[in-house]
Design an enzyme around this catalytic site. Sequence first.
Site, PDB file in Angstrom:
ATOM      1  N   ASN A 208       0.807  -1.235   0.000  1.00  0.00           N
ATOM      2  CA  ASN A 208       0.000   0.000   0.000  1.00  0.00           C
ATOM      3  C   ASN A 208       0.838   1.283   0.000  1.00  0.00           C
ATOM      4  O   ASN A 208       0.415   2.309  -0.540  1.00  0.00           O
ATOM      5  CB  ASN A 208      -1.000  -0.010   1.158  1.00  0.00           C
ATOM      6  CG  ASN A 208      -0.356  -0.146   2.506  1.00  0.00           C
ATOM      7  OD1 ASN A 208       0.809  -0.534   2.614  1.00  0.00           O
ATOM      8  ND2 ASN A 208      -1.092   0.169   3.553  1.00  0.00           N
ATOM      9  N   GLU A 305       4.350  -4.342  12.084  1.00  0.00           N
ATOM     10  CA  GLU A 305       3.341  -3.307  11.792  1.00  0.00           C
ATOM     11  C   GLU A 305       2.209  -4.011  11.066  1.00  0.00           C
ATOM     12  O   GLU A 305       2.299  -4.269   9.871  1.00  0.00           O
ATOM     13  CB  GLU A 305       3.937  -2.213  10.892  1.00  0.00           C
ATOM     14  CG  GLU A 305       5.072  -1.420  11.497  1.00  0.00           C
ATOM     15  CD  GLU A 305       4.615  -0.458  12.576  1.00  0.00           C
ATOM     16  OE1 GLU A 305       3.398  -0.372  12.850  1.00  0.00           O
ATOM     17  OE2 GLU A 305       5.484   0.187  13.177  1.00  0.00           O
ATOM     18  N   CYS A 339      -3.508   0.740   6.803  1.00  0.00           N
ATOM     19  CA  CYS A 339      -3.646  -0.086   8.008  1.00  0.00           C
ATOM     20  C   CYS A 339      -4.258   0.678   9.181  1.00  0.00           C
ATOM     21  O   CYS A 339      -4.987   0.117   9.974  1.00  0.00           O
ATOM     22  CB  CYS A 339      -2.280  -0.603   8.401  1.00  0.00           C
ATOM     23  SG  CYS A 339      -1.116   0.728   8.633  1.00  0.00           S
TER      24      CYS A 339
HETATM   25  N1  LIG Z   1       0.661  -1.462  10.480  1.00  0.00           N
HETATM   26  C1  LIG Z   1       1.127  -1.040   9.315  1.00  0.00           C
HETATM   27  O1  LIG Z   1       1.974  -0.158   9.266  1.00  0.00           O
HETATM   28  C2  LIG Z   1       0.622  -1.603   8.036  1.00  0.00           C
HETATM   29  C3  LIG Z   1      -0.059  -2.803   7.964  1.00  0.00           C
HETATM   30  N2  LIG Z   1      -0.494  -3.310   6.767  1.00  0.00           N
HETATM   31  C4  LIG Z   1      -1.279  -4.532   6.742  1.00  0.00           C
HETATM   32  O2  LIG Z   1      -0.856  -5.340   5.652  1.00  0.00           O
HETATM   33  C5  LIG Z   1      -1.946  -6.049   5.066  1.00  0.00           C
HETATM   34  C6  LIG Z   1      -1.941  -5.877   3.569  1.00  0.00           C
HETATM   35  O3  LIG Z   1      -0.684  -6.104   3.044  1.00  0.00           O
HETATM   36  P1  LIG Z   1      -0.293  -7.498   2.324  1.00  0.00           P
HETATM   37  O4  LIG Z   1       0.883  -7.210   1.482  1.00  0.00           O
HETATM   38  O5  LIG Z   1      -1.488  -8.095   1.688  1.00  0.00           O
HETATM   39  O6  LIG Z   1       0.109  -8.398   3.567  1.00  0.00           O
HETATM   40  P2  LIG Z   1       0.824  -9.810   3.575  1.00  0.00           P
HETATM   41  O7  LIG Z   1       0.951 -10.166   5.008  1.00  0.00           O
HETATM   42  O8  LIG Z   1       0.160 -10.778   2.677  1.00  0.00           O
HETATM   43  O9  LIG Z   1       2.253  -9.554   2.927  1.00  0.00           O
HETATM   44  C7  LIG Z   1       3.146  -8.616   3.440  1.00  0.00           C
HETATM   45  C8  LIG Z   1       4.558  -8.978   3.008  1.00  0.00           C
HETATM   46  O10 LIG Z   1       4.945 -10.202   3.605  1.00  0.00           O
HETATM   47  C9  LIG Z   1       5.405 -11.120   2.619  1.00  0.00           C
HETATM   48  N3  LIG Z   1       5.065 -12.457   3.094  1.00  0.00           N
HETATM   49  C10 LIG Z   1       3.883 -13.093   2.977  1.00  0.00           C
HETATM   50  N4  LIG Z   1       3.939 -14.281   3.601  1.00  0.00           N
HETATM   51  C11 LIG Z   1       5.190 -14.392   4.126  1.00  0.00           C
HETATM   52  C12 LIG Z   1       5.849 -15.396   4.894  1.00  0.00           C
HETATM   53  N5  LIG Z   1       5.249 -16.524   5.258  1.00  0.00           N
HETATM   54  N6  LIG Z   1       7.125 -15.163   5.272  1.00  0.00           N
HETATM   55  C13 LIG Z   1       7.756 -14.018   4.944  1.00  0.00           C
HETATM   56  N7  LIG Z   1       7.176 -13.046   4.207  1.00  0.00           N
HETATM   57  C14 LIG Z   1       5.913 -13.222   3.808  1.00  0.00           C
HETATM   58  C15 LIG Z   1       4.689 -10.675   1.363  1.00  0.00           C
HETATM   59  O11 LIG Z   1       5.338 -11.143   0.201  1.00  0.00           O
HETATM   60  C16 LIG Z   1       4.728  -9.173   1.509  1.00  0.00           C
HETATM   61  O12 LIG Z   1       5.978  -8.655   1.138  1.00  0.00           O
HETATM   62  C17 LIG Z   1      -3.183  -5.468   5.706  1.00  0.00           C
HETATM   63  O13 LIG Z   1      -3.666  -6.366   6.660  1.00  0.00           O
HETATM   64  C18 LIG Z   1      -2.681  -4.223   6.418  1.00  0.00           C
HETATM   65  O14 LIG Z   1      -3.367  -3.867   7.539  1.00  0.00           O
HETATM   66  C19 LIG Z   1      -0.248  -2.661   5.607  1.00  0.00           C
HETATM   67  C20 LIG Z   1       0.435  -1.465   5.627  1.00  0.00           C
HETATM   68  C21 LIG Z   1       0.880  -0.841   6.847  1.00  0.00           C
HETATM   69  C1  LIG Z   2       0.815   7.347   5.821  1.00  0.00           C
HETATM   70  N1  LIG Z   2      -0.355   6.862   6.533  1.00  0.00           N
HETATM   71  C2  LIG Z   2      -0.373   7.377   7.896  1.00  0.00           C
HETATM   72  C3  LIG Z   2      -1.561   7.316   5.862  1.00  0.00           C
HETATM   73  C4  LIG Z   2      -0.381   5.392   6.550  1.00  0.00           C
HETATM   74  C5  LIG Z   2       0.833   4.745   7.155  1.00  0.00           C
HETATM   75  C6  LIG Z   2       0.659   3.328   7.521  1.00  0.00           C
HETATM   76  C7  LIG Z   2       0.506   2.385   6.362  1.00  0.00           C
HETATM   77  O1  LIG Z   2       1.547   2.049   5.756  1.00  0.00           O
HETATM   78  O2  LIG Z   2      -0.624   1.954   6.064  1.00  0.00           O
END
Ligand SMILES: NC(=O)C1=CN([C@@H]2O[C@H](COP(=O)(O)OP(=O)(O)OC[C@H]3O[C@@H](n4cnc5c(N)ncnc54)[C@H](O)[C@@H]3O)[C@@H](O)[C@H]2O)C=CC1
Ligand SMILES: C[N+](C)(C)CCCC(=O)O
Length: 545
Positions: A208, A305, A339
């Site tokens: 994202n 995160e 997120c």
């Molecule tokens: N708290 C935060 O800052 C953020 C959290 N998110 C969360 O991420 C999710 C969406 O992102 P996605 O890319 O779909 O998440 P995802 O968990 O499917 O993948 C994230 C990353 O992990 C890698 N990955 C997947 N399985 C793995 C494994 N078993 N071992 C090592 N690496 C692995 C993927 O290739 C990707 O690079 C949403 O749930 C969102 O809330 C997204 C952005 C910011």
């Molecule tokens: C930049 N912000 C605050 C809108 C989102 C940052 C967290 C994320 O990667 O989703």
Amino acid sequence: MCWLCSCVAGSWASRCAWFSFCQISSVEGEIFLSSIGSGCSSRLQPCLAMSTATGTFSLQQPLNYRAGGRVEPVDGGQTEDVYEPATGRVITKLLCSGEKEVDLAVQSAKAAFQTWSRTSGMERCRVLLEAARLIRERRDEIATLETINNGKSILEARVDIDISWQCLEYYAGLAGSLAGEHIQLPGGSFGYTRREPLGVCVGIGAWNYPFQIACWKSAPALACGNAMVFKPSPFTPISVLKLAEIFTEAGAPKGLFNVVQGGVATGQFLCHHPDVAKISFTGSVPTGVKIMEMAAKGIKPVTLELGGKSPLIIFSDCSLENAVNGALMANFLTQGEVCCNGTRVFVERKILDTFTKEVVKRTQKIKVGDPLQEDTRMGALINRPHLERVQRFIKQAKEQGAQVLCGGDLYVPDDPKLKNGFYMQPCVLGNCRDDMTCVQEEIFGPVMSILPFDTEEEVVERANNTKFGLAGGVFTRDIQKAHRVVAALKAGMCFINNYNISPVELPFGGYKSSGFGRENGRAAIEYYSQLKTVCVEMGDVESVF
Ligand SMILES: NC(=O)C1=CN([C@@H]2O[C@H](COP(=O)(O)OP(=O)(O)OC[C@H]3O[C@@H](n4cnc5c(N)ncnc54)[C@H](O)[C@@H]3O)[C@@H](O)[C@H]2O)C=CC1
Ligand SMILES: C[N+](C)(C)CCCC(=O)O
């Protein structure tokens, strides 16, 4: 505060010069993004070529970056399609890296760590500052790449890039002041602490905020003297290559920042690698659990995160206009794929109708379409399966009794080249209850759920009644109530009278299932360094033997 760069809006003397810039600038004509490395040896050689017209971008392999240049992975072989969400077109095929390639990237980082970890904070500061300057200079190129590969509007992508260079500047500033403590002990003896780097850190990113996530991880890591191997999401592998090139150009030792491309298997090789000292992960909760399990086997510290389902509480004594703006900011940035979004919008019953009417009116005005157009405010979702998933959440919400107040349908732009893009109309759901799936689960799309409440006590309890704890927000003019409520919220990032702004000076991270560790702010230093204590005897040893 200005959303773009967290200055006070309108104060042109400050960083907000960028605000005016992004309002007026447009990328015109053909742009060639140059590249360094074995794949493309000349700075002038066009490796990532694009034009502003959506649908004409072409990308040249290789997409891995190791030892200061772009390289073909030596093993792996599995491929993934990489899309342009705006058109649904496959831009390229991604070659996923295998175990040997991951090892080469880690070894490259390990070699660079030897020299980098011995540099002074001021030397690291200079490299980071130069990298920040280069990002600023190439802001529009990088933002355009981000928009093409992620689907978010160009306006938002530019803000992401601004937040990214600000992050590098911030940690450049901290690099020179990293220090330990001096502690006096009896008899003139003393102790001191040294803040030392960890070694090779792995960054694993979500799709994202591809460039920003890479900066939020690499800037504090490098400032502390670590090296990094970064794996972006296979959906958005492109923009991080610009960062890798920029670090090299800014004077970082070759191998200090490496990129390996791939999905689950590549990520697992990285997490299991014995020479990796730390893993910083941004992504979903289920993957976060797996990362932690893998890290546990090697006793590696992790930063997680993860996802969220954050509450946004609107009291009747708020400034309605600000609250409506806040609710839109809390739900619709990056097509709702954020997120920390405040997707559970609790509204005090007294103003429910007025607030809802205004939010719906404003949501209906959001211009969805070609993300490269200057006036577009919502682009395309990341891919077809994700779009369908968001649609299923809306269908289920209706079945469970929610009312679609606006949007929610697929959107097909008039422009024929966009007809296979992954668009939908932003959606507001009314008649929501806390037990509905749309209120409990992270949708990660442009879907806001409105929930009425009557008392402060009630809303705080309902707001906290979730497995997540990433963020929360409150709109009220009553300052005591505002601070009381955020103090009671079980969430790592709370906003009062605003939402989703990202000053890099402030730590960001979650409570509960939303993860732990912090990015941004001074706090992140703790997560990219380790403390050594040195005890110094100034007298004689008194032995008990
Ligand atoms: N708290 C935060 O800052 C953020 C959290 N998110 C969360 O991420 C999710 C969406 O992102 P996605 O890319 O779909 O998440 P995802 O968990 O499917 O993948 C994230 C990353 O992990 C890698 N990955 C997947 N399985 C793995 C494994 N078993 N071992 C090592 N690496 C692995 C993927 O290739 C990707 O690079 C949403 O749930 C969102 O809330 C997204 C952005 C910011
Ligand atoms: C930049 N912000 C605050 C809108 C989102 C940052 C967290 C994320 O990667 O989703």
